[in-house]
Write a protein that holds these residues in place. Structure first.
Motif, mmCIF file in Angstrom:
data_model
loop_
_atom_site.group_PDB
_atom_site.id
_atom_site.type_symbol
_atom_site.label_atom_id
_atom_site.label_comp_id
_atom_site.label_asym_id
_atom_site.label_seq_id
_atom_site.Cartn_x
_atom_site.Cartn_y
_atom_site.Cartn_z
ATOM 1 N N LYS A 410 -0.201 -12.834 6.669
ATOM 2 C CA LYS A 410 0.247 -12.241 7.929
ATOM 3 C C LYS A 410 1.753 -11.969 7.873
ATOM 4 O O LYS A 410 2.567 -12.898 7.851
ATOM 5 N N ILE A 411 2.100 -10.693 7.809
ATOM 6 C CA ILE A 411 3.511 -10.307 7.795
ATOM 7 C C ILE A 411 3.746 -9.279 8.893
ATOM 8 O O ILE A 411 3.079 -8.245 8.937
ATOM 9 N N GLU A 412 4.671 -9.578 9.783
ATOM 10 C CA GLU A 412 5.037 -8.645 10.850
ATOM 11 C C GLU A 412 6.549 -8.454 10.857
ATOM 12 O O GLU A 412 7.296 -9.348 10.454
ATOM 13 N N GLY A 413 6.984 -7.285 11.310
ATOM 14 C CA GLY A 413 8.397 -6.970 11.364
ATOM 15 C C GLY A 413 8.805 -5.901 10.381
ATOM 16 O O GLY A 413 9.791 -5.189 10.586
ATOM 17 N N VAL A 414 8.045 -5.795 9.286
ATOM 18 C CA VAL A 414 8.267 -4.743 8.288
ATOM 19 C C VAL A 414 6.902 -4.254 7.822
ATOM 20 O O VAL A 414 5.902 -4.974 7.897
ATOM 21 N N ALA A 415 6.866 -3.016 7.347
ATOM 22 C CA ALA A 415 5.658 -2.516 6.693
ATOM 23 C C ALA A 415 5.603 -3.092 5.284
ATOM 24 O O ALA A 415 6.639 -3.349 4.669
ATOM 25 N N THR A 416 4.394 -3.328 4.761
ATOM 26 C CA THR A 416 4.252 -3.883 3.417
ATOM 27 C C THR A 416 3.167 -3.144 2.645
ATOM 28 O O THR A 416 2.415 -2.332 3.205
ATOM 29 N N THR A 417 3.067 -3.471 1.366
ATOM 30 C CA THR A 417 2.038 -2.882 0.501
ATOM 31 C C THR A 417 0.711 -3.626 0.586
ATOM 32 O O THR A 417 -0.207 -3.326 -0.182
ATOM 33 N N LEU A 418 0.574 -4.569 1.503
ATOM 34 C CA LEU A 418 -0.705 -5.277 1.649
ATOM 35 C C LEU A 418 -1.868 -4.323 1.956
ATOM 36 O O LEU A 418 -2.937 -4.437 1.345
ATOM 37 N N PRO A 419 -1.704 -3.350 2.882
ATOM 38 C CA PRO A 419 -2.809 -2.415 3.120
ATOM 39 C C PRO A 419 -3.166 -1.592 1.876
ATOM 40 O O PRO A 419 -4.338 -1.289 1.638
ATOM 41 N N PHE A 420 -2.156 -1.218 1.096
ATOM 42 C CA PHE A 420 -2.430 -0.491 -0.140
ATOM 43 C C PHE A 420 -3.215 -1.374 -1.102
ATOM 44 O O PHE A 420 -4.155 -0.915 -1.762
ATOM 45 N N GLY A 421 -2.849 -2.645 -1.164
ATOM 46 C CA GLY A 421 -3.598 -3.566 -2.014
ATOM 47 C C GLY A 421 -5.056 -3.666 -1.599
ATOM 48 O O GLY A 421 -5.958 -3.659 -2.433
ATOM 49 N N SER A 422 -5.290 -3.746 -0.310
ATOM 50 C CA SER A 422 -6.664 -3.782 0.196
ATOM 51 C C SER A 422 -7.426 -2.519 -0.199
ATOM 52 O O SER A 422 -8.605 -2.570 -0.586
ATOM 53 N N PHE A 423 -6.736 -1.373 -0.127
ATOM 54 C CA PHE A 423 -7.341 -0.105 -0.542
ATOM 55 C C PHE A 423 -7.737 -0.152 -2.010
ATOM 56 O O PHE A 423 -8.861 0.213 -2.382
ATOM 57 N N VAL A 424 -6.846 -0.633 -2.860
ATOM 58 C CA VAL A 424 -7.117 -0.680 -4.301
ATOM 59 C C VAL A 424 -8.291 -1.593 -4.604
ATOM 60 O O VAL A 424 -9.227 -1.209 -5.334
ATOM 61 N N PHE A 425 -8.273 -2.806 -4.050
ATOM 62 C CA PHE A 425 -9.275 -3.800 -4.423
ATOM 63 C C PHE A 425 -10.644 -3.537 -3.805
ATOM 64 O O PHE A 425 -11.607 -4.239 -4.129
ATOM 65 N N ASN A 426 -10.724 -2.539 -2.947
ATOM 66 C CA ASN A 426 -12.022 -2.124 -2.410
ATOM 67 C C ASN A 426 -12.481 -0.778 -2.975
ATOM 68 O O ASN A 426 -13.579 -0.323 -2.649
ATOM 69 N N HIS A 427 -11.654 -0.155 -3.809
ATOM 70 C CA HIS A 427 -11.985 1.189 -4.289
ATOM 71 C C HIS A 427 -12.978 1.127 -5.455
ATOM 72 O O HIS A 427 -12.822 0.315 -6.369
#
Length: 490
Positions: A410-427
């Motif tokens: 859980k990271i708030e306050g800045v955008a991170t590459t976590l959503p991109f990671g989720s995209f990769v590991f589900n592709h």
């Protein structure tokens, strides 16, 4: 060594300091004014401010770092990665000051720090290299002729480059001169060296690197490979070990080639030999990184070897305590670089304060970071927040743990590459192992993450509504007909 100074910051400084403490060695942290309250500063036995936030006034001030080391009675300096880690002049100055540089010799760094010198050094060992001109371009006419012979597309690369700077793909001859001038100009600006060379552009490569370890007596081994093909702007974001495409025979062959690259320049310490792997599983020498790599944790997870500890032992003259035959691959490991970047806005840096910062934890989950909740991501440095690493008994288990870890981070306050990671590991392409360095170009768009986030929001809303309806059934008033009173069920 009784005291080691870590000439770095953030997650890598903290990671190195932990091993130093484990080994019973005293430590010194250095920091800029922007990092005064960083975890690595508080963790070390001693800490000294280098100066203002800009790197050239702090972490790149090699003379001041050496002066402080001498004042504090430091025996060794560990440079981490980035900053001064591959600066042969700094390494030589450290040695001249009577302090151990925890890394390779300045001579090896000088050779491998220049792509052309590195190619020239290893060519006598018959290590495969991409066809091209392996010296700086001086005759444009000859370069264009060679490009025509090896066939377009070709790649123009900076001799002293890295991270995609000073690199241009040329699709046709009429674009050659313009792209060469652009590459040379960018290389000169970024590295102070405008020398460029050309080689055949491998259209769908995989980026495979081999971790090596060598002592000062010439004993050299490899610790298997890392797959680093998921990249944005020619920089890695996801790494894993082992690769899903290497056969045992190819792994052995590439490992042997990496060992020969190290031996070609009398290398010692940790190092990484990088290769391109084409669609036919032919590999080509790319370069050697003369330092600890960002992605070293995946190798540690599958081998059980602390690479920083080995670096320190080698620096103080110890022999390797194992041979190639002692090493085996244990399971599978993945790493996601968690950057303060916005994957919905072309991965641009996202600077701000971490208003919420909760790390995932559990068996097979490792987080190497250098931040805490309430801290601000400085604009002056690389925007990496952490490296999220998972380990499982096989690739499928490591991927599942990574998905769960991303959800729990859980990271708030800045955008991170976590959503991109989720995209990769589900592709599907990643899950099947059928991908290359063009993964982002082929499959990723910001809209796909937005669609996934909307789908997740819709699913969460449906769950919330169902929960509310069930709760209403439990708590609705029940009428007592005999008395007219109403009561609520317990």
């Amino acid at each position: 060594m009784q005291k080691i100074l870590v000439a770095n910051r953030g997650e890598i400084a903290l990671r190195i300091l932990r091993t130093i403490r484990k080994m019973g060695i005293r430590s010194v942290a250095v920091f800029s004014e922007a990092d005064r309250n960083s975890p690595h500063v508080l963790y070390a036995d001693e800490a000294v401010c280098l100066g203002p936030a800009p790197s050239n006034q702090s972490y790149l001030n090699g003379d001041k770092i050496i002066s402080l080391a001498k004042q504090l009675g430091v025996d060794g300096i560990h440079p981490g990665y980035g900053f001064l880690s591959e600066n042969a002049v700094f390494a030589q100055s450290v040695e001249d000051a009577g302090i151990n540089f925890i890394g390779p010799s300045p001579a090896a760094m000088h050779i491998m720090g220049n792509k052309l010198a590195a190619k020239d050094c290893v060519k006598k060992y018959n290590i495969p290299m991409v066809p091209g001109i392996n010296n700086a371009i001086e005759d444009i006419g000859l370069a264009k002729k060679t490009a025509g012979e090896i066939g377009y597309p070709i790649l123009i690369k900076a001799s002293a480059g890295g991270g995609g700077k000073g690199m241009r793909v040329v699709e046709k001859e009429e674009d050659f001169e313009e792209q060469m001038q652009r590459a040379s100009s960018e290389a000169s600006s970024a590295f102070g060296d405008g020398a460029v060379f050309i080689e055949k552009y491998v259209s769908a490569p995989r980026h495979i690197e081999i971790q090596i370890l060598a002592d000062k007596s010439g004993n050299t081994i490899h610790l298997f490979e890392r797959e680093c093909s998921i990249q944005r702007r020619h920089q890695k974001v996801v790494e894993e070990s082992p690769s899903s495409v290497l056969t045992p025979e190819l792994r052995k062959e590439m490992g042997a080639a990496a060992v020969m690259v190290a031996k070609s320049c009398n290398y010692f310490s940790t190092g990484t030999v990088e290769f391109l792997l084409d669609e036919s599983l032919h590999f080509y020498f790319l370069e050697m990184n003369t330092r600890l790599q960002v992605e070293h944790p995946v190798t540690e997870m599958i081998t059980g070897i602390d690479l920083v500890e080995e670096q320190i032992k080698i620096a103080r003259g110890e022999l390797l305590r194992f041979t190639q035959d002692d090493l085996t691959i244990n399971g599978h490991s993945l790493e996601l670089r968690v950057y303060a970047e916005d994957p919905l806005n072309n991965f641009l840096p996202s600077i701000g304060t971490l208003t919420k910062y909760i790390k995932p934890a559990g068996e097979g989950i490792r987080v190497d970071d250098g931040y805490e909740e309430g801290m601000t991501i400085p604009i002056y440095y690389d925007p990496m927040i952490a490296k999220l690493v998972t380990h499982g008994k096989n690739r499928a288990e490591a991927i599942q743990k990574m998905k769960e870890a991303i959800s729990a981070y859980k990271i708030e306050g800045v955008a991170t590459t976590l959503p991109f990671g989720s995209f990769v590991f589900n592709h599907p392409a990643f899950l099947s192992g059928k991908f290359d360095t063009h993964f982002v170009k082929k499959f990723y768009t910001a809209e796909k993450i937005k669609d996934q986030q909307q789908a997740n929001a819709n699913a969460a809303a449906i769950v919330a509504v169902r929960y509310w309806m069930e709760l209403q059934k439990i708590t609705r008033p029940v009428e007592n007909k005999s008395t007219g009173w109403k009561r609520r069920q317990a």
